[in-house]
Design a protein around this motif. Structure first.
Motif, PDB file in Angstrom:
ATOM      1  N   UNK A 167       0.826  -1.212   0.000  1.00  0.00           N
ATOM      2  CA  UNK A 167       0.000   0.000   0.000  1.00  0.00           C
ATOM      3  C   UNK A 167       0.856   1.256   0.000  1.00  0.00           C
ATOM      4  N   UNK A 168       1.937   1.234   0.785  1.00  0.00           N
ATOM      5  CA  UNK A 168       2.818   2.403   0.869  1.00  0.00           C
ATOM      6  C   UNK A 168       3.465   2.701  -0.477  1.00  0.00           C
ATOM      7  N   UNK A 169       3.811   1.657  -1.227  1.00  0.00           N
ATOM      8  CA  UNK A 169       4.387   1.884  -2.547  1.00  0.00           C
ATOM      9  C   UNK A 169       3.365   2.524  -3.476  1.00  0.00           C
ATOM     10  N   UNK A 170       2.155   1.986  -3.492  1.00  0.00           N
ATOM     11  CA  UNK A 170       1.118   2.560  -4.362  1.00  0.00           C
ATOM     12  C   UNK A 170       0.867   4.025  -4.026  1.00  0.00           C
TER      13      UNK A 170
ATOM     14  N   UNK B 200       0.022   7.961 -11.278  1.00  0.00           N
ATOM     15  CA  UNK B 200      -0.914   7.057 -11.951  1.00  0.00           C
ATOM     16  C   UNK B 200      -0.286   6.277 -13.112  1.00  0.00           C
ATOM     17  N   UNK B 201       0.549   6.935 -13.902  1.00  0.00           N
ATOM     18  CA  UNK B 201       1.181   6.232 -15.030  1.00  0.00           C
ATOM     19  C   UNK B 201       2.120   5.138 -14.523  1.00  0.00           C
ATOM     20  N   UNK B 202       2.790   5.393 -13.405  1.00  0.00           N
ATOM     21  CA  UNK B 202       3.682   4.384 -12.830  1.00  0.00           C
ATOM     22  C   UNK B 202       2.887   3.203 -12.288  1.00  0.00           C
ATOM     23  N   UNK B 203       1.747   3.474 -11.709  1.00  0.00           N
ATOM     24  CA  UNK B 203       0.899   2.392 -11.206  1.00  0.00           C
ATOM     25  C   UNK B 203       0.443   1.504 -12.350  1.00  0.00           C
ATOM     26  N   UNK B 204       0.135   2.109 -13.481  1.00  0.00           N
ATOM     27  CA  UNK B 204      -0.269   1.307 -14.645  1.00  0.00           C
ATOM     28  C   UNK B 204       0.869   0.392 -15.092  1.00  0.00           C
ATOM     29  N   UNK B 205       2.091   0.905 -15.099  1.00  0.00           N
ATOM     30  CA  UNK B 205       3.237   0.062 -15.440  1.00  0.00           C
ATOM     31  C   UNK B 205       3.432  -1.033 -14.399  1.00  0.00           C
ATOM     32  N   UNK B 206       3.272  -0.669 -13.150  1.00  0.00           N
ATOM     33  CA  UNK B 206       3.448  -1.624 -12.057  1.00  0.00           C
ATOM     34  C   UNK B 206       2.481  -2.792 -12.171  1.00  0.00           C
ATOM     35  N   UNK B 207       1.285  -2.521 -12.647  1.00  0.00           N
ATOM     36  CA  UNK B 207       0.251  -3.549 -12.708  1.00  0.00           C
ATOM     37  C   UNK B 207       0.264  -4.323 -14.036  1.00  0.00           C
ATOM     38  N   UNK B 208       1.344  -4.266 -14.764  1.00  0.00           N
ATOM     39  CA  UNK B 208       1.424  -4.992 -16.034  1.00  0.00           C
ATOM     40  C   UNK B 208       1.216  -6.480 -15.797  1.00  0.00           C
TER      41      UNK B 208
ATOM     42  N   UNK C 149      10.320   3.170  -0.934  1.00  0.00           N
ATOM     43  CA  UNK C 149       9.140   2.315  -0.789  1.00  0.00           C
ATOM     44  C   UNK C 149       9.370   0.956  -1.436  1.00  0.00           C
ATOM     45  N   UNK C 150      10.066   0.918  -2.575  1.00  0.00           N
ATOM     46  CA  UNK C 150      10.414  -0.363  -3.200  1.00  0.00           C
ATOM     47  C   UNK C 150      11.347  -1.161  -2.280  1.00  0.00           C
ATOM     48  N   UNK C 151      12.333  -0.492  -1.713  1.00  0.00           N
ATOM     49  CA  UNK C 151      13.259  -1.174  -0.809  1.00  0.00           C
ATOM     50  C   UNK C 151      12.532  -1.751   0.404  1.00  0.00           C
ATOM     51  N   UNK C 152      11.542  -1.012   0.913  1.00  0.00           N
ATOM     52  CA  UNK C 152      10.775  -1.497   2.060  1.00  0.00           C
ATOM     53  C   UNK C 152       9.945  -2.721   1.684  1.00  0.00           C
TER      54      UNK C 152
ATOM     55  N   UNK D   9      -2.714  -8.362  -8.522  1.00  0.00           N
ATOM     56  CA  UNK D   9      -3.783  -8.275  -7.540  1.00  0.00           C
ATOM     57  C   UNK D   9      -3.688  -6.972  -6.774  1.00  0.00           C
ATOM     58  N   UNK D  10      -4.316  -6.948  -5.601  1.00  0.00           N
ATOM     59  CA  UNK D  10      -4.427  -5.695  -4.850  1.00  0.00           C
ATOM     60  C   UNK D  10      -4.085  -5.940  -3.385  1.00  0.00           C
ATOM     61  N   UNK D  11      -3.132  -5.188  -2.822  1.00  0.00           N
ATOM     62  CA  UNK D  11      -2.821  -5.362  -1.408  1.00  0.00           C
ATOM     63  C   UNK D  11      -3.938  -4.906  -0.476  1.00  0.00           C
ATOM     64  N   UNK D  12      -4.931  -4.188  -0.989  1.00  0.00           N
ATOM     65  CA  UNK D  12      -6.109  -3.871  -0.176  1.00  0.00           C
ATOM     66  C   UNK D  12      -7.054  -5.076  -0.172  1.00  0.00           C
ATOM     67  N   UNK D  13      -7.838  -5.187   0.869  1.00  0.00           N
ATOM     68  CA  UNK D  13      -8.794  -6.288   0.958  1.00  0.00           C
ATOM     69  C   UNK D  13      -8.124  -7.576   1.402  1.00  0.00           C
ATOM     70  N   UNK D  14      -8.843  -8.707   1.206  1.00  0.00           N
ATOM     71  CA  UNK D  14      -8.309  -9.987   1.672  1.00  0.00           C
ATOM     72  C   UNK D  14      -8.162 -10.992   0.530  1.00  0.00           C
ATOM     73  N   UNK D  15      -8.166 -10.506  -0.718  1.00  0.00           N
ATOM     74  CA  UNK D  15      -7.992 -11.394  -1.854  1.00  0.00           C
ATOM     75  C   UNK D  15      -6.526 -11.733  -2.059  1.00  0.00           C
ATOM     76  N   UNK D  16      -6.227 -12.741  -2.888  1.00  0.00           N
ATOM     77  CA  UNK D  16      -4.832 -13.072  -3.177  1.00  0.00           C
ATOM     78  C   UNK D  16      -4.166 -11.945  -3.956  1.00  0.00           C
ATOM     79  N   UNK D  17      -2.923 -11.712  -3.674  1.00  0.00           N
ATOM     80  CA  UNK D  17      -2.167 -10.709  -4.390  1.00  0.00           C
ATOM     81  C   UNK D  17      -0.690 -11.080  -4.306  1.00  0.00           C
ATOM     82  N   UNK D  18       0.104 -10.435  -5.100  1.00  0.00           N
ATOM     83  CA  UNK D  18       1.523 -10.721  -5.064  1.00  0.00           C
ATOM     84  C   UNK D  18       2.307  -9.674  -5.816  1.00  0.00           C
TER      85      UNK D  18
END
Length: 335
Positions: free
Chosen positions: A28-31, A36-44, A79-82, A124-133
């Motif tokens: 969440x801290x990274x997001x 927004x453009x970086x988030x789109x790349x991140x979610x490739x 944030x990436x290092x964390x 996936x999404x670090x929010x909620x309780x669904x699987x993510x990675x």
């Protein structure tokens, strides 16, 4: 650089739930610090976390899908290092960060200093309780993380070091020195007959044998010397070596992996070596078990370029957790 031989035990062992929560917070801290453009790349990548495409990986240089660390600002890189630290124990975090440090040193040696080039993908999404990675890949570092409410997975896990020995300066030392020394101590302690079984070739392979295979297969590795054919002292050396690799992971998962190995029977372990026995000789070793494998080579650049990998037959990519999660959701809907 490699630190002490044994990872330091924490005063209060972290639970799997705490490790997952720590990682979720880091995601969440990274997001929160990305544009927004970086988030789109991140979610490739595809929507389903078990898509075959997501089992394609490499530890070689070159671009991958995802967000490159090359253009990140200081707050974003922190944030990436964390997030990277959250996927590891303290010992494992030092190894992962060390691989990045040695890669910087390599670039300086060849006259190509510059920003780090690693690629990060959020699945996936670090929010909620669904699987993510998420995963972070680049030259000599490949970390793959999957989290569900039932637990977390961190394999395939690859760390390399080029050079294997940094001769001088603030990074002086051997990042993977303990991994090399423990194995050499074991093979050097073997008697002539046992060593003849363990050493499968005078000339070592030029890389890990499993390369970047999408699925780990211990049968690809030489049979080696069985745990049951070792002396008590040699068995302890092999146990220490295995636990050194498992200890890269967050503590609760590392403990669970070791408990699984013990439950299956340590007699299922075997150890194989190829190459010279003296420090500085080109060499390779592997540990083989029904459920996991470990490989290490220091053969390229005349024995000054090391690779290490930990793979798990059932756990790689978190496929076991994903399968259980999807089956449980299907069962609830059917009910």
């Amino acid at each position: 650089m490699g630190g002490s031989e044994e990872p330091t035990a924490a005063a209060a062992p972290e639970t799997a739930a705490a490790a997952a929560a720590r990682m979720r917070e880091a995601g969440r801290a990274l997001l929160a610090v990305l544009e927004p453009a970086q988030v789109r790349e991140l979610r490739a990548g595809p929507a389903r976390l078990d898509a075959p495409e997501l089992r394609e990986w490499t530890y070689l240089p070159g671009p991958r899908p995802g967000l490159s660390t090359e253009e990140l600002g200081a707050e974003q890189r922190a944030a990436v290092d964390a997030l990277l630290a959250a996927a590891h124990s303290a010992h494992g975090g030092r190894l992962a960060a060390g691989a990045i440090e040695v890669e910087r040193h390599r670039r300086e040696l060849i006259g190509r200093p510059g920003p780090d080039r690693y690629w990060l993908r959020l699945l996936g999404d670090p929010d909620g309780d669904g699987p993510w990675g998420w995963r972070m890949n680049g030259h000599h570092l490949a970390v793959h993380v999957l989290v569900t409410p039932a637990g977390l997975r961190v394999t395939p896990h690859f760390v390399g070091s080029e050079p294997a020995l940094v001769a001088a300066g603030p990074r002086a030392g051997r990042l993977l020195g303990p991994e090399e020394d423990m194995a050499r101590e074991l093979v050097a302690d073997l008697g002539a007959g046992a060593r003849a079984t363990a050493v499968f070739a005078a000339e070592p392979p030029d890389d890990i044998l499993t390369r970047a295979d999408p699925f780990a297969d211990p049968e690809l590795l030489p049979a080696g010397l069985p745990y049951g054919d070792m002396t008590a002292g040699q068995r302890r050396l092999l146990e220490r070596l295995v636990r050194r690799y498992l200890a890269r992971a967050p503590e609760a998962y590392a403990r669970a992996c070791w408990a699984d190995a013990v439950a299956q029977g340590l007699d299922t372990l075997s150890f194989a070596w190829a190459g010279g026995l003296a420090p500085g000789d080109r060499h390779y070793y592997c540990v083989r078990a029904p459920d996991f494998l470990i490989e290490y080579d220091n053969t390229q650049d005349d024995g000054n370029h090391a690779h290490s990998v930990w793979r798990h037959v059932r756990h790689d990519w978190g496929l076991d957790l994903l399968r259980a999660h999807y089956e449980d959701g299907h069962a609830r809907r059917a009910g």
